[in-house]
Design a protein around this motif. Structure first.
Motif, PDB file in Angstrom:
ATOM      1  N   HIS A 189       0.839  -1.202   0.000  1.00 44.25           N
ATOM      2  CA  HIS A 189       0.000   0.000   0.000  1.00 44.25           C
ATOM      3  C   HIS A 189       0.877   1.255   0.000  1.00 44.25           C
ATOM      4  N   CYS A 190       1.907   1.255   0.841  1.00 46.67           N
ATOM      5  CA  CYS A 190       2.816   2.396   0.876  1.00 46.67           C
ATOM      6  C   CYS A 190       3.523   2.568  -0.468  1.00 46.67           C
ATOM      7  N   HIS A 191       3.947   1.461  -1.061  1.00 45.74           N
ATOM      8  CA  HIS A 191       4.630   1.540  -2.349  1.00 45.74           C
ATOM      9  C   HIS A 191       3.725   2.182  -3.402  1.00 45.74           C
ATOM     10  N   PHE A 192       2.463   1.779  -3.434  1.00 42.86           N
ATOM     11  CA  PHE A 192       1.540   2.316  -4.425  1.00 42.86           C
ATOM     12  C   PHE A 192       1.262   3.789  -4.172  1.00 42.86           C
ATOM     13  N   ILE A 193       1.069   4.145  -2.915  1.00 42.40           N
ATOM     14  CA  ILE A 193       0.799   5.538  -2.565  1.00 42.40           C
ATOM     15  C   ILE A 193       1.991   6.421  -2.937  1.00 42.40           C
ATOM     16  N   LEU A 194       3.183   5.977  -2.562  1.00 42.57           N
ATOM     17  CA  LEU A 194       4.378   6.770  -2.839  1.00 42.57           C
ATOM     18  C   LEU A 194       4.651   6.872  -4.335  1.00 42.57           C
ATOM     19  N   LEU A 195       4.352   5.795  -5.066  1.00 50.11           N
ATOM     20  CA  LEU A 195       4.520   5.825  -6.522  1.00 50.11           C
ATOM     21  C   LEU A 195       3.587   6.861  -7.138  1.00 50.11           C
ATOM     22  N   LEU A 196       2.307   6.834  -6.760  1.00 48.29           N
ATOM     23  CA  LEU A 196       1.357   7.796  -7.313  1.00 48.29           C
ATOM     24  C   LEU A 196       1.720   9.218  -6.922  1.00 48.29           C
ATOM     25  N   ARG A 197       2.189   9.380  -5.716  1.00 48.86           N
ATOM     26  CA  ARG A 197       2.561  10.736  -5.303  1.00 48.86           C
ATOM     27  C   ARG A 197       3.768  11.227  -6.100  1.00 48.86           C
ATOM     28  N   SER A 198       4.714  10.335  -6.417  1.00 47.76           N
ATOM     29  CA  SER A 198       5.864  10.742  -7.225  1.00 47.76           C
ATOM     30  C   SER A 198       5.446  11.133  -8.634  1.00 47.76           C
ATOM     31  N   LEU A 199       4.280  10.647  -9.069  1.00 48.90           N
ATOM     32  CA  LEU A 199       3.732  11.017 -10.380  1.00 48.90           C
ATOM     33  C   LEU A 199       2.733  12.158 -10.279  1.00 48.90           C
ATOM     34  N   SER A 200       2.680  12.816  -9.118  1.00 48.46           N
ATOM     35  CA  SER A 200       1.739  13.913  -8.859  1.00 48.46           C
ATOM     36  C   SER A 200       0.293  13.470  -9.055  1.00 48.46           C
ATOM     37  N   PHE A 201       0.017  12.191  -8.781  1.00 50.17           N
ATOM     38  CA  PHE A 201      -1.339  11.625  -8.886  1.00 50.17           C
ATOM     39  C   PHE A 201      -1.945  11.893 -10.265  1.00 50.17           C
ATOM     40  N   ASP A 202      -1.109  11.823 -11.277  1.00 50.56           N
ATOM     41  CA  ASP A 202      -1.535  12.101 -12.648  1.00 50.56           C
ATOM     42  C   ASP A 202      -1.998  10.801 -13.309  1.00 50.56           C
ATOM     43  N   HIS A 203      -3.290  10.672 -13.556  1.00 51.47           N
ATOM     44  CA  HIS A 203      -3.826   9.428 -14.110  1.00 51.47           C
ATOM     45  C   HIS A 203      -3.368   9.207 -15.549  1.00 51.47           C
ATOM     46  N   GLN A 253      -9.186  -0.970   4.278  1.00 51.67           N
ATOM     47  CA  GLN A 253      -8.841  -0.331   5.544  1.00 51.67           C
ATOM     48  C   GLN A 253      -7.330  -0.314   5.763  1.00 51.67           C
ATOM     49  N   ASP A 254      -6.643  -1.382   5.315  1.00 50.94           N
ATOM     50  CA  ASP A 254      -5.180  -1.391   5.417  1.00 50.94           C
ATOM     51  C   ASP A 254      -4.579  -0.254   4.595  1.00 50.94           C
ATOM     52  N   PHE A 255      -5.173  -0.007   3.445  1.00 50.76           N
ATOM     53  CA  PHE A 255      -4.721   1.098   2.602  1.00 50.76           C
ATOM     54  C   PHE A 255      -4.911   2.429   3.331  1.00 50.76           C
ATOM     55  N   CYS A 256      -6.061   2.629   3.961  1.00 55.54           N
ATOM     56  CA  CYS A 256      -6.311   3.868   4.704  1.00 55.54           C
ATOM     57  C   CYS A 256      -5.312   4.026   5.847  1.00 55.54           C
ATOM     58  N   ASP A 257      -5.044   2.928   6.541  1.00 55.02           N
ATOM     59  CA  ASP A 257      -4.054   2.979   7.616  1.00 55.02           C
ATOM     60  C   ASP A 257      -2.689   3.413   7.088  1.00 55.02           C
ATOM     61  N   SER A 258      -2.324   2.897   5.920  1.00 60.68           N
ATOM     62  CA  SER A 258      -1.024   3.237   5.336  1.00 60.68           C
ATOM     63  C   SER A 258      -0.960   4.715   4.974  1.00 60.68           C
ATOM     64  N   CYS A 259      -2.037   5.239   4.419  1.00 59.30           N
ATOM     65  CA  CYS A 259      -2.081   6.676   4.113  1.00 59.30           C
ATOM     66  C   CYS A 259      -1.866   7.499   5.379  1.00 59.30           C
ATOM     67  N   CYS A 260      -2.556   7.122   6.432  1.00 59.43           N
ATOM     68  CA  CYS A 260      -2.429   7.859   7.695  1.00 59.43           C
ATOM     69  C   CYS A 260      -1.017   7.752   8.254  1.00 59.43           C
ATOM     70  N   ARG A 261      -0.446   6.569   8.134  1.00 59.10           N
ATOM     71  CA  ARG A 261       0.900   6.370   8.671  1.00 59.10           C
ATOM     72  C   ARG A 261       1.913   7.243   7.933  1.00 59.10           C
ATOM     73  N   ILE A 262       1.796   7.316   6.604  1.00 61.75           N
ATOM     74  CA  ILE A 262       2.714   8.153   5.834  1.00 61.75           C
ATOM     75  C   ILE A 262       2.553   9.620   6.221  1.00 61.75           C
ATOM     76  N   GLU A 263       1.303  10.089   6.319  1.00 61.81           N
ATOM     77  CA  GLU A 263       1.066  11.483   6.702  1.00 61.81           C
ATOM     78  C   GLU A 263       1.563  11.753   8.111  1.00 61.81           C
ATOM     79  N   ASP A 264       1.312  10.795   9.000  1.00 70.79           N
ATOM     80  CA  ASP A 264       1.707  10.962  10.395  1.00 70.79           C
ATOM     81  C   ASP A 264       3.223  11.012  10.524  1.00 70.79           C
ATOM     82  N   THR A 265       3.910  10.092   9.840  1.00 72.70           N
ATOM     83  CA  THR A 265       5.370  10.033   9.900  1.00 72.70           C
ATOM     84  C   THR A 265       5.992  11.298   9.337  1.00 72.70           C
ATOM     85  N   GLU A 266       5.483  11.768   8.220  1.00 73.99           N
ATOM     86  CA  GLU A 266       6.063  12.946   7.587  1.00 73.99           C
ATOM     87  C   GLU A 266       5.752  14.219   8.367  1.00 73.99           C
TER      88      GLU A 266
END
Length: 662
Positions: A453-467, A497-510
């Protein structure tokens, strides 16, 4: 007849102009043969200086022969020119016995002349073997003799290069029965190449070779041999041609890995790791424009077992501390040279890091694919190996030392190479699913950098969430993004829900990291209690403002792409994905990822916010990106403009959208 050398100068000018020489094939062959024979006689034994008239005449003859062969191979000649060149080559390599003369030049001490000779000879061998299916016996004997050399040298390097070039030429060429030609080509070299592999790579037999005049000479020879091993691997993995010499690097992988401990130069160790990487991801020869992979590999009954042997050797080496002995330059290489100084955020040789990382994770994947059939004693501890990899990266990668989230290593290492980042993301997802299937408790995947989940989130963010970038990946045949996307979307569909947790964890950590950096810049030397107090996470609105500021500064990743799978109908694709998903339905949706207890006191509020999918949260941005991708896919598919049937992919996107709506 005038001086043949002067006549050939005129012939060469005619070639350059694209015209046909005004002479018969017999006259053309005679002039080339006489000029070359005279030059060879004067150059043997080789006491020559580069630029001498004899060297120039020999080079001119070799160039003319090469031009004739290239013209015939390209099918671009007019009929009269084609007939002239074919007849001239028949006379040169038949009655004139030109190959015997060229064999003498292959041993020339002048490396330029020797290489030009090898290039000419290899071109003819490729042309001849694709035309009639027979390997030239004079050339084969010259190579076999060189492979028996007691020490490295120019002749051995030249013949290794020539055999490699011939194999590549057959793989690229438009000739019938490639498998038979490759098999016939390799059978005559098995014994000599097996002996050469042993002398060059097995440590107990390498010592006599290290008495070479220069370590650089030995390094060049070993690197050239690596090119040949890659050509052998490409012919095996693309056309199912399997001989004993092609199995050597699989069955004696430890000999290759041990080169990292040798005194050979850095570029050889780098070449070895690239060979290993391309083999484990089954993309040998990817830089050689070899065309499409051949579909029929059924003839290679040993491939599965050999890949397991390679993977076992890698994992055993890592278990014995191999990663700690791999030296990586603290700066990238540029066309054979290096810059003296680098900013702190550039300190890495990314080629080496990508190679080491992919070798390990793909070896883990190969091993886990067979672990379930071998009993509990063969269970693979994926977490242990990935923690070793993280330790390796943290020690050698300057940018990674400042990262606060372990899962970010995948972007740190692979961000410059799209095919590798997709390959690694797909592989790490399968490893996560394997380890999750073994665990009866919640996985702590972020601690060992393997949360998909983190890998996918970070990948999309590196692409500026550009579909639109995702759409490019799906259409392109240069990466395995389609396979990765399907695999991950199935996981996301069953574990929202695991995906949502991962999003929160990334935001929380940063947010915590950003707060700590601000405290450090304002108070350079705070008391311990003050530092811990001031590093406390801020409110949600402040966190989102800071996160938005950072996210808006990220550049869109430039992307190149490997192979596009035939996606067919949804029923077919479900069958195709069954093996790679590792029976996802039995493990999905029953376990949660670990919660970081100390930094998650506001976690419930964050998860509720993420679940609501506010537009400025990570969850909202990912959901918006996938929704836009689904919309454009639907539009293209409805108009018949998409290159394959995306029905099953659309079903997955709709299922994820439904979960996100909850």
């Amino acid at each position: 007849m005038g001086d043949p050398g002067s006549d050939l100068q005129a012939v060469f000018q005619v070639f350059q102009a694209g015209d046909v020489p005004g002479m018969s094939s017999e006259e053309l062959a005679g002039r080339i043969s006489v000029t070359l024979a005279r030059s060879v006689q004067r150059l043997t034994p080789p006491a020559l200086s580069t630029g001498s008239p004899d060297v120039d005449s020999a080079c001119l003859c070799l160039t003319l022969i090469g031009k004739m062969i290239a013209g015939l191979a390209s099918d671009s000649l007019q009929q009269d020119a084609k007939a002239l060149y074919e007849d001239a080559l028949r006379k040169l390599f038949g009655p004139a016995e030109l190959m015997s003369e060229l064999r003498r030049l292959l041993t020339c001490r002048d490396r330029l002349l020797s290489h030009l000779t090898a290039k000419c000879v290899s071109s003819f061998v490729i042309y001849d073997v694709c035309r009639c299916g027979d390997v030239d016996p004079v050339w084969a004997a010259a190579c076999a003799e060189a492979f028996q050399a007691p020490a490295p040298g120019c002749t051995l390097d030249t013949c290794l290069w020539s055999l490699t070039e011939v194999i590549k030429g057959v793989l690229r060429g438009d000739c019938a029965n490639k498998r038979e030609i490759l098999r016939k080509l390799l059978v005559g070299f098995e014994a000599d190449l097996t002996s050469l592999y042993s002398k060059m790579l097995l440590q107990d037999k390498l010592e006599p070779w290290q008495t070479a005049e220069s370590l650089t000479d030995l390094s060049v020879t070993v690197s050239t041999f690596m090119d040949l091993l890659e050509a052998l691997s490409a012919s095996r993995l693309r056309y199912g041609v399997c001989s004993s010499v092609q199995r050597l690097m699989f069955l004696h992988t430890s000999a290759l890995l041990s080169l990292t401990d040798s005194s050979l130069e850095y570029f050889v160790k780098k070449r070895m790791l690239l060979l290993m990487k391309r083999t484990v991801v089954q993309r040998p020869g990817e830089d050689w424009a070899l065309g499409e992979r051949h579909a029929a590999l059924q003839g290679d009954e040993f491939l599965t077992g050999d890949m397991r042997a390679l993977a076992d050797a890698v994992l055993q080496a890592v278990g014995n501390g191999w990663l700690r002995r791999v030296w990586v330059k603290p700066q990238p290489s540029f066309f054979g040279g290096n810059r003296e100084r680098f900013p702190d955020d550039e300190g890495k040789d990314a080629v080496m890091l990508r190679a080491v990382s992919l070798i390990l994770i793909r070896s883990l994947q190969v091993r886990t694919q067979h672990a379930h059939t071998e009993g509990a004693e063969h269970v693979v501890d994926v977490q242990q190996y990935l923690q070793e990899l993280l330790a390796f990266l943290q020690e050698r990668v300057a940018p990674f030392k400042g990262e606060t989230h372990n899962c970010s290593w995948i972007l740190t290492v692979f961000s410059e190479q799209d095919d590798d980042i997709m390959e690694s993301a797909k592989t790490l997802t399968t490893l996560y699913l394997y380890q999750r299937g073994l665990s009866s408790s919640a996985l702590q995947a972020c601690s060992w950098g393997c949360n998909p989940h983190c890998h996918f989130i970070l990948l999309l963010r590196s692409l500026s969430f550009d579909h639109t970038v995702l759409l490019d990946f799906l259409i392109s045949a240069e990466t395995c993004f389609l396979e990765y996307c399907v695999l991950y979307l199935k996981l996301l569909r069953d574990n929202w829900q695991d995906f949502c947790d991962s999003c929160c964890r990334i935001e929380d950590t940063e947010r915590t990291s950003e707060s700590s950096r601000r405290v450090t810049s304002i108070h350079p030397q705070p008391l311990a209690s003050e530092a811990s107090l001031e590093a406390t996470p801020r409110t949600s609105s402040q966190a989102q403002t800071a996160q938005e500021s950072r996210t808006s500064q990220r550049d869109s990743a430039a992307c190149s792409r490997p192979r596009l799978v035939d996606y067919g109908s949804s029923e077919e694709s479900e069958e195709e994905e069954k093996g790679s998903v590792l029976n996802l339905q039995t493990v999905g949706g029953t376990e949660e990822l670990e919660a970081d207890s100390e930094s998650r006191r506001e976690g419930v509020d964050l998860v509720e916010r993420a679940g609501a999918g506010s537009a400025d949260s990570l969850v909202g941005k990912v959901r918006s990106c996938l929704t836009e991708l689904k919309a454009v896919l639907t539009k293209l598919h409805s108009r018949g403009l998409f290159p394959y049937n995306p029905t099953s992919l659309l079903k997955l996107l709709m299922a994820v959208e439904a979960k996100a709506g909850l």
